[in-house]
Design an enzyme around this catalytic site. Structure first.
Site, PDB file in Angstrom:
ATOM      1  N   GLN A 148      75.904 -60.858 -79.313  1.00  0.00           N
ATOM      2  CA  GLN A 148      76.682 -61.870 -78.705  1.00  0.00           C
ATOM      3  C   GLN A 148      77.966 -62.276 -79.317  1.00  0.00           C
ATOM      4  OE1 GLN A 148      74.292 -65.505 -79.506  1.00  0.00           O
ATOM      5  NE2 GLN A 148      73.762 -64.569 -81.505  1.00  0.00           N
ATOM      6  N   ASP A 192      71.928 -71.981 -86.150  1.00  0.00           N
ATOM      7  CA  ASP A 192      72.742 -72.902 -86.869  1.00  0.00           C
ATOM      8  C   ASP A 192      72.269 -73.900 -88.055  1.00  0.00           C
ATOM      9  OD1 ASP A 192      71.200 -74.807 -86.021  1.00  0.00           O
ATOM     10  OD2 ASP A 192      72.644 -75.545 -84.258  1.00  0.00           O
ATOM     11  N   GLU A 211      65.573 -65.515 -86.936  1.00  0.00           N
ATOM     12  CA  GLU A 211      66.676 -65.218 -86.149  1.00  0.00           C
ATOM     13  C   GLU A 211      67.235 -63.948 -86.252  1.00  0.00           C
ATOM     14  OE1 GLU A 211      69.338 -67.369 -84.679  1.00  0.00           O
ATOM     15  OE2 GLU A 211      70.051 -65.642 -84.406  1.00  0.00           O
ATOM     16  N   ASP A 246      63.705 -59.820 -85.103  1.00  0.00           N
ATOM     17  CA  ASP A 246      63.475 -59.818 -83.489  1.00  0.00           C
ATOM     18  C   ASP A 246      62.324 -60.486 -83.180  1.00  0.00           C
ATOM     19  OD1 ASP A 246      64.010 -59.587 -80.971  1.00  0.00           O
ATOM     20  OD2 ASP A 246      63.929 -57.599 -80.633  1.00  0.00           O
ATOM     21  N   ASP A 262      64.157 -72.296 -80.380  1.00  0.00           N
ATOM     22  CA  ASP A 262      65.460 -72.833 -80.378  1.00  0.00           C
ATOM     23  C   ASP A 262      66.236 -71.778 -79.681  1.00  0.00           C
ATOM     24  OD1 ASP A 262      67.671 -74.402 -80.315  1.00  0.00           O
ATOM     25  OD2 ASP A 262      68.032 -74.007 -82.589  1.00  0.00           O
TER      26      ASP A 262
END
Lengths: 350, 350
Positions: A148, A192, A211, A246, A262
């Site tokens: 991304q 984050d 993540e 993943d 999230d």
């Protein structure tokens, strides 16, 4: 990077608009600026005057017969002198309009200038379509990861904000008013580190964060320390671990009392059949349920409490394959502007 | 009441814009709509094409040589068919632009439509100039009192909101994290009853609220019960009283441990000499200090923590005649979108 600035003045006259008088009355203002006038007249719909300036700026004056008069100025100039000139012109038009209509003047509105084409996106409409501008001045981080584009934007008001894949993510995420003490918790995504940081403080047994994007973690560790503090400095702590993977370590056979998604919010799309996001959401919730302990809870973001249709559809879509899940819609505190719904499911007895 | 709708599409091409090709490529779309084209060409500043429709709507296509292409459509129509037609046109322009620029296409942005001239004001810019639209659908109350226009607006997200004299006032006002138990408290203004309601819950000795406008109280008692609950039902309670008066009952000789100014916020104006608001603020704070007990505290809204200049100026302006006052700027929680600063002064020993 220069940008186009779009300034507007909206007038409502107290009576029907006399277009000829307005055009004639304002003429000298535009002549002074060296702007060339071109007028289009409708039989029943009033007037449109277009004024073009040699420097590339232009203005529209649209006079609706009912008394609504809209003045729009577009210019390509970002220095402060340009701004002052624009304000002067708007002030003159406003004053003259008041003189021309006198007692029959209704109101005038001047919205903040809209900037188009700037390097920084300041406009982040809410999920229910309200236009919202944030005081974002710069991108402190802007890189493409394999997954991304990652942007960390600086807002005077909110500090550094992580904006990935176009979703504005605030600094504090709500994990429900739960007792996490001594519990096993799984966070999906959460790059984050905000949720991880919040939950670690609540003395869980172990929080596992999964993540996919190492670059998000690295960027947030550096630029979003008021969100993640030091929890991303090491991928392993006494009661937390970060897996760069993943999603969902189902293979481990580990079970969790809480699963916090999230990763993604409720899609706004109303076509569940066509939208692969819905498929992904079903998959995520399905996998979440597999690793959830009996009576465990699963949280996900609800995007916007105003989008009741989308939330119902979500419930319907996810309710079908998850007959074990009980949906409790719960509206929590304001998330920047939009009140997000945090949806949670409780895993019932099989 | 019908309104004008302003829809925009912003394109950034990945290369310099070939204006002739774009104009030619889009031509058929506007012809299909029966829109007449008129083109202005600059030597160095690109193109402006204006398209006018028989129904009174019109569009601008501004092609900047750098690759920025802005399309603006303005129409006077509020029915849903009109909206669908607009969306179809925007979709066609977007698709064609992508076809025309192909590999060199940068990005496209479509902001929510801006509505001008509607009966309800949906745009309430923040004090530091950010454009913010609220999901306001209707005015549940709209009357002129002898002092002001009083509007109570309905927002799906925030419920009923009192908007008087153009200041958007939220449902919860911050009174500082103070212990009000057994204390004498004075509220200046506060007509929506929100502060009164909050403080009464904290078991004060007596809260006195001084509000000039009976109509504000009557309207809020009826339409803003989630803010004021039942505290405005009677003007006198066990530990509270509401005086319909022109501020500060100094004549009573009563003293207060807390004075909360809910009358007005820090002015944004930077000309304290010319702006009578500053004079009023000095007067209010001066009177507040007179009725404040030693070591008592005075709170006022700071408008917006981003406006550091205005806050400094406020401090400077008010600090002069109030050498007894110690200013402690304190940034509290988000107030709708803008983080307001709540300023408080402590009355020091004389």
């Amino acid at each position: 990077m220069s940008a186009a600035r779009h300034s507007t003045l909206d007038f409502m006259l107290g009576s029907r608009a006399d277009g000829e008088t307005i055009l004639k009355g304002l003429q000298s203002i535009f002549q002074e600026q060296g702007m060339a006038e071109s007028v289009h007249t409708w039989q029943d719909h009033g007037y449109l005057a277009t004024y073009t300036n040699k420097n590339g700026s232009f203005a529209n004056l649209r006079i609706y017969p009912c008394g609504l008069v809209l003045f729009d100025l577009q210019s390509y100039d970002s220095d402060s002198q340009g701004k002052e000139e624009i304000n002067n012109l708007l002030n003159k038009v406003e004053e003259r309009m008041k003189e021309l209509s006198q007692a029959s003047f209704g109101w005038v509105k001047r919205l903040p200038t809209i900037v188009a084409g700037g390097a920084i996106h300041r406009y982040w409409p809410t999920a229910d379509g309200c236009l919202v501008e944030y005081d974002i001045d710069e991108a402190v981080y802007d890189e493409d990861s394999p997954y991304q584009n990652i942007k960390i934007l600086y807002s005077k008001q909110f500090g550094n904000i992580l904006s990935s894949v176009g979703i504005l993510i605030g600094q504090r995420v709500i994990c429900g008013k739960e007792d996490y003490t001594g519990k096993d918790v799984l966070i999906l995504g959460g790059g984050d580190g905000g949720i991880l940081h919040e939950i670690v403080k609540l003395k869980p047994k172990m929080v596992t964060m999964v993540e996919i994007d190492q670059m998000v973690i690295d960027a947030c560790e550096k630029y979003m320390r008021n969100t993640c503090s030091d929890v991303l400095d090491n991928l392993k702590g006494d009661c937390c671990r970060v897996l760069i993977e993943d999603y969902i370590p189902a293979k481990e056979g580990r079970e969790f009392v809480y699963v916090i998604n999230d990763l993604t919010a409720v899609p706004i799309s109303m076509s569940p059949e066509e939208d692969s996001t819905w498929e992904l959401l079903r998959l995520i919730l399905d996998l979440s349920m597999k690793v959830l302990k009996q009576d465990g809870k699963c949280f996900t973001q609800g995007n916007c409490v105003n989008l009741t249709e989308a939330l119902s559809l979500y419930e319907e879509q996810l309710g079908r394959p998850l007959s074990c899940g009980i949906l409790e819609g719960d509206c929590l505190c304001p998330f920047i502007l939009v009140t997000m719904g945090i949806l949670h499911w409780k895993k019932a007895k099989p």
